[in-house]
Design an enzyme around this catalytic site. Structure first.
Site, mmCIF file in Angstrom:
data_model
loop_
_atom_site.group_PDB
_atom_site.id
_atom_site.type_symbol
_atom_site.label_atom_id
_atom_site.label_comp_id
_atom_site.label_asym_id
_atom_site.label_seq_id
_atom_site.Cartn_x
_atom_site.Cartn_y
_atom_site.Cartn_z
ATOM 1 N N GLU A 1 6.693 -41.498 27.112
ATOM 2 C CA GLU A 1 7.441 -42.398 27.970
ATOM 3 C C GLU A 1 8.892 -42.430 27.474
ATOM 4 O OE1 GLU A 1 6.350 -44.049 30.647
ATOM 5 O OE2 GLU A 1 4.245 -43.464 30.461
ATOM 6 N N GLU B 1 -3.067 -41.817 41.421
ATOM 7 C CA GLU B 1 -3.860 -40.894 40.593
ATOM 8 C C GLU B 1 -3.186 -40.570 39.278
ATOM 9 O OE1 GLU B 1 -6.670 -39.372 39.242
ATOM 10 O OE2 GLU B 1 -7.176 -38.990 41.338
ATOM 11 N N ASP C 1 0.193 -48.185 26.506
ATOM 12 C CA ASP C 1 0.026 -47.294 27.654
ATOM 13 C C ASP C 1 -1.448 -46.942 27.851
ATOM 14 O OD1 ASP C 1 1.274 -45.775 29.772
ATOM 15 O OD2 ASP C 1 0.666 -43.987 28.656
ATOM 16 N N THR D 1 9.057 -43.344 39.047
ATOM 17 C CA THR D 1 9.835 -43.992 37.990
ATOM 18 C C THR D 1 8.877 -44.763 37.088
ATOM 19 O OG1 THR D 1 10.144 -46.154 39.058
ATOM 20 C CG2 THR D 1 11.630 -44.383 39.729
ATOM 21 N N LYS E 1 -4.073 -47.775 31.015
ATOM 22 C CA LYS E 1 -4.888 -46.756 31.688
ATOM 23 C C LYS E 1 -6.363 -47.135 31.718
ATOM 24 C CE LYS E 1 -1.704 -42.991 30.554
ATOM 25 N NZ LYS E 1 -1.474 -41.790 29.740
#
Length: 814
Positions: A667, A606, A678, A555, A682
């Protein structure tokens, strides 16, 4: 001579007794036969309950007496031909009247002594054995009934009397030698003392009766007929994939029976072992199945372990204190105090420091044990030399047993490592110098999991089972279930791995099934569930306490990411597609990593960077092999790469973003992608995995999105982008004029990180990056000039699902 014993399940009712008669008939040709039987099913418990009610002055005991009589009368009517019933019915009524008279006396006196209790429970075997003898005679099998009390002599320790073997053996030999019969029926469990007062041999004592008689007459074999086909590697009520044990040694059988294997009563082995009489465990309901033979030597099975067993309701008593160190006699006084109170010690362990000694006893004896030990050490406790006895409850013992463990290094390490990986905390350990048994005291709540873990570790040659809980059944979750269904057989055949989905949840419903959710029909399965409640969902996962448990979060839910710690500290590994946890505060990220390390679980994510690309895994491999990350350059948004690869000015920027969303590349709220947040998450995750303590506020973001597009609903967002088309066109035209392309690039360089839209020329590694592809360039000590490059699709449900799948397999492979 041979001795056959039939237990309570074998003689539970008339239907089962008929099976017993057929077995006896088939065995009689082999040798002179002694048959020992238990009470009819449930009768012993009913007799004890009746006596207890009478003692409590509760007239309900009279109804139970009627029930006991009715059960026996019904058995007679179903087993014995009508013309032969009269004498047997009369016998049953006479005995039941005796029971009633005794219970009436108990009722009046409100007193139930251990001696009287022995008398009461003896009637179960006395009646059943005479009914079965009558049945055999009615079938023309000429059975001779003999009261075991006339042969087996014991002391007067009512409840669990000690056998006088010399007197018993003499009586047994004399009786059987003098009799011309070839078939004898005897009640099990009961005996008599030297004054001919009824005693009993303890619950399960019918096995013991048979063994005593077999040893006394040097029988060629003892057969214990029960409701299972021999001994198994573990309790079938706890472990599904148990193995049959074809042959086991006397010593192994004693160890397993002592530690809770209920197929055979523990004292049974001793008499027959001395005479070398083989003992067969056979199944009354499948008489042709091989069963298990107990002999001097066990067969070599390829494993050092023969079986796994457990005892519940254990209490640990710990005697501790600095005054014990170097002072002889403490152990003697401890065991003396317990022995004088008739408290049996099940397990003993002591550290070499002599600072403490720990013993395990039955939970029912815990209060008495504490009382007598505290009294024995009253002076030392008062003077502070030792502490008052510490009592720990709700414990059990699990034990692995095998003759071939001796001189086999690594067995205990394998045992404790397997338990540790699954979060089973060990309170105490014991192993004798014979190396036949390794015992560990654990929480009773962990017994089922522990036995399954150990069985898998020592006996499973086919596959390892992973119990998987999944939250999130959207695009990625559905693709993952499809992939799992497709690869199910491959995993079992090639990796010896069975991934069993035992819980699924979406935003509306949650459903659990320990036998496995039918993932091919998960849509209908989840409809059977209850309303989704996060606290209840997590609590259920914890309380199920299944071995090799993994939770997969597929989710983007903020709240769900807050429960990872609760799962990790229960040794439940977490595989997170959800980026929230790994990109939250560094303190929380670090706490989750530490919890995973502390509780032998794993926290893998991952897919947080690059969907299914092996980016984080490669980064870890570099660091683990001793390399150092100096710089990272990357395009980490498949969404932004798709958008800028497809936006050429011929249609609006908003329509290209909408296409990306429709194709599942964004997203749920595309602003998370287009704002650069986002990508910030990362690059922060990669920096943290490289060893940097980075927060979101430490990352600079050169955003290209106008503020007007970043407020309101998603529909408002699209409308605002249409109005700002000139802004986006201007950025595109500037790049085209310079002969360059637009790429949203993330960078990390020696502790600093930044993201933003950049123009790149043909010499850039990012120029020829098409579609939804991501690319990551690792500049390290070993790759200083030519970076290590990872490139491929960085968005999409299919590849993201495969990344989740790969993480789950990594967890399972540990």
């Amino acid at each position: 001579m041979q001795v056959l014993k039939f237990g309570g399940s074998s003689v539970a009712n008339a239907e089962n007794i008929n099976k017993v008669v057929e077995i006896i008939k088939s065995k009689m040709a082999d040798a002179k036969t002694v048959v020992v039987v238990s009470a009819l099913g449930g009768i012993t418990d009913l007799l004890l309950k009746t006596a207890a009610l009478a003692e409590a002055n509760d007239e309900e005991y009279k109804n139970l007496l009627q029930e006991i009589e009715s059960k026996h009368l019904l058995a007679v009517k179903e087993l014995i031909p009508v013309q032969a019933q009269s004498s047997v019915l009369s016998l049953v009524k006479t005995i039941c009247n005796e029971i009633e008279d005794i219970c009436n006396g108990i009722f009046l006196l409100r007193e139930l002594s251990v001696r009287t209790k022995d008398r009461i429970v003896s009637y179960g075997e006395l009646i059943s054995s005479q009914i079965i003898a009558a049945k055999l005679n009615a079938a023309d099998l000429k059975a001779e009934w003999k009261d075991a009390r006339e042969i087996i002599v014991t002391d007067s320790s009512f409840g669990k009397a000690t056998v006088d073997f010399a007197a018993t053996n003499k009586k047994a030999v004399s009786y059987f030698d003098a009799s011309a019969s070839s078939l004898f029926i005897m009640p099990g469990f009961i005996a008599a003392d030297k004054n001919n007062v009824t005693t009993t041999l303890g619950r399960g004592g019918s096995d013991y009766t048979a063994a005593i008689l077999a040893a006394a007459v040097d029988a060629k074999v003892l057969e214990i007929w029960t409701d299972v086909s021999g001994m198994m590697t573990a309790d079938p009520r706890l472990v599904n994939n148990i193995k049959h044990i074809p042959q086991i040694s006397y010593q192994e059988a004693m160890e397993l029976s002592h530690f809770g294997a209920k197929v055979i009563y523990p004292p049974t082995i001793q008499p027959v072992m001395k005479k070398g009489i083989p003992v067969w465990i056979k199944n009354t309901f499948s008489p042709d199945e091989v069963g298990t033979v107990i002999k001097n030597e066990a067969t070599v099975t390829g494993t050092s372990i023969q079986g796994i067993s457990s005892i519940n309701n254990i209490v640990l008593l710990s005697l501790e204190g600095s005054g014990m160190v170097g002072i002889p006699g403490f152990s003697k006084r401890l065991f003396e105090a317990l022995a004088n109170a008739s408290i049996n010690v099940i397990l003993i362990t002591q550290g070499s420091s002599e600072h403490s000694i720990c013993v395990g006893v039955d939970e029912h004896a815990s209060a008495k044990a504490k009382e007598v030990v505290d009294a024995a050490f009253a002076y030392e406790i008062e003077t502070g030399k030792v502490d008052p006895i510490i009592v720990e409850k709700d414990l059990s013992i699990v034990a692995i047993v095998g003759d071939h463990m001796k001189n086999h290094s690594g067995i205990s390490g394998k045992m404790f490592a397997a338990l540790g990986r699954n979060g089973v905390s060990i309170r105490a350990i014991a192993q004798g110098s014979s190396e036949r048994n390794i015992s560990a005291v654990i929480s009773t709540a962990d017994v089922k999991k522990a036995i399954n873990v150990l069985h898998e570790e020592f006996f499973e040659t086919t596959y390892k089972q992973v119990n998987l809980f999944i939250a999130g059944l959207g695009n990625v979750g559905q693709k993952f279930l499809d992939q799992l269904q497709q690869q199910k057989q491959f995993l079992q055949d090639k990796l010896r791995l069975q991934i069993r989905v035992v819980g699924i949840a979406n935003s509306k419903k949650m459903y659990f099934n320990e036998e496995g959710v039918d993932i091919a029909n998960w849509q209908s399965e989840i409809q059977k569930g209850e309303a989704m409640n996060l606290a209840a969902f997590v609590s259920t996962i914890q309380n199920k306490n299944l071995r090799n448990s993994v939770f997969a979060d597929v989710t983007a839910n903020d709240e769900l990411a807050t429960v990872y710690g609760d799962l990790l500290q229960k040794s439940i590994s977490v595989v997170a597609c959800n980026k929230v946890a790994a990109s939250s505060s560094y303190a929380y990220y670090k706490r989750l990593k530490d919890l995973a390390n502390e509780f032998n679980s794993q926290f893998l994510f991952e897919t947080n960077v690059g969907a299914g690309l092996p980016i984080i895994g490669t980064l870890k491999d570099l660091l683990h092999s001793g390399d150092k990350i100096n710089r990272i350059q990357a395009v980490l948004s498949g969404t932004l790469n798709f958008v800028f690869n497809n936006y050429d000015g011929s249609r609006s920027f908003a329509s290209v973003v909408k296409q990306a969303q429709d194709e599942g590349c964004t997203e749920p709220d595309p602003r998370l992608d287009l704002s650069g947040k986002d990508v910030m998450r990362k690059i922060m995750i990669l920096a943290r995995e490289s060893g940097e303590q980075l927060e979101m506020d430490d990352i600079s973001n050169n955003s290209f999105m106008p503020e007007s597009c970043m407020t309101g609903s998603v529909d408002d967002f699209y409308a605002a982008m249409e109005k700002e088309e000139a802004h986006f066109k201007k950025i595109l035209d500037a790049a085209k004029a310079a002969g360059k392309k637009l790429k949203f690039i993330a960078g990390y360089d020696n502790g600093k990180a930044a993201v933003g839209l950049q123009q790149v020329d043909e010499q850039s590694d990012f120029y020829h990056l098409y579609g939804k592809d991501n690319v990551v360039l690792f500049y390290t000590e070993r790759y200083p000039l030519q970076p290590l490059v990872i490139k491929g699709a960085g968005a999409g449900a299919e590849v993201t699902a495969s990344g989740v799948f790969a993480d789950i397999i990594r967890v399972a492979s540990v």
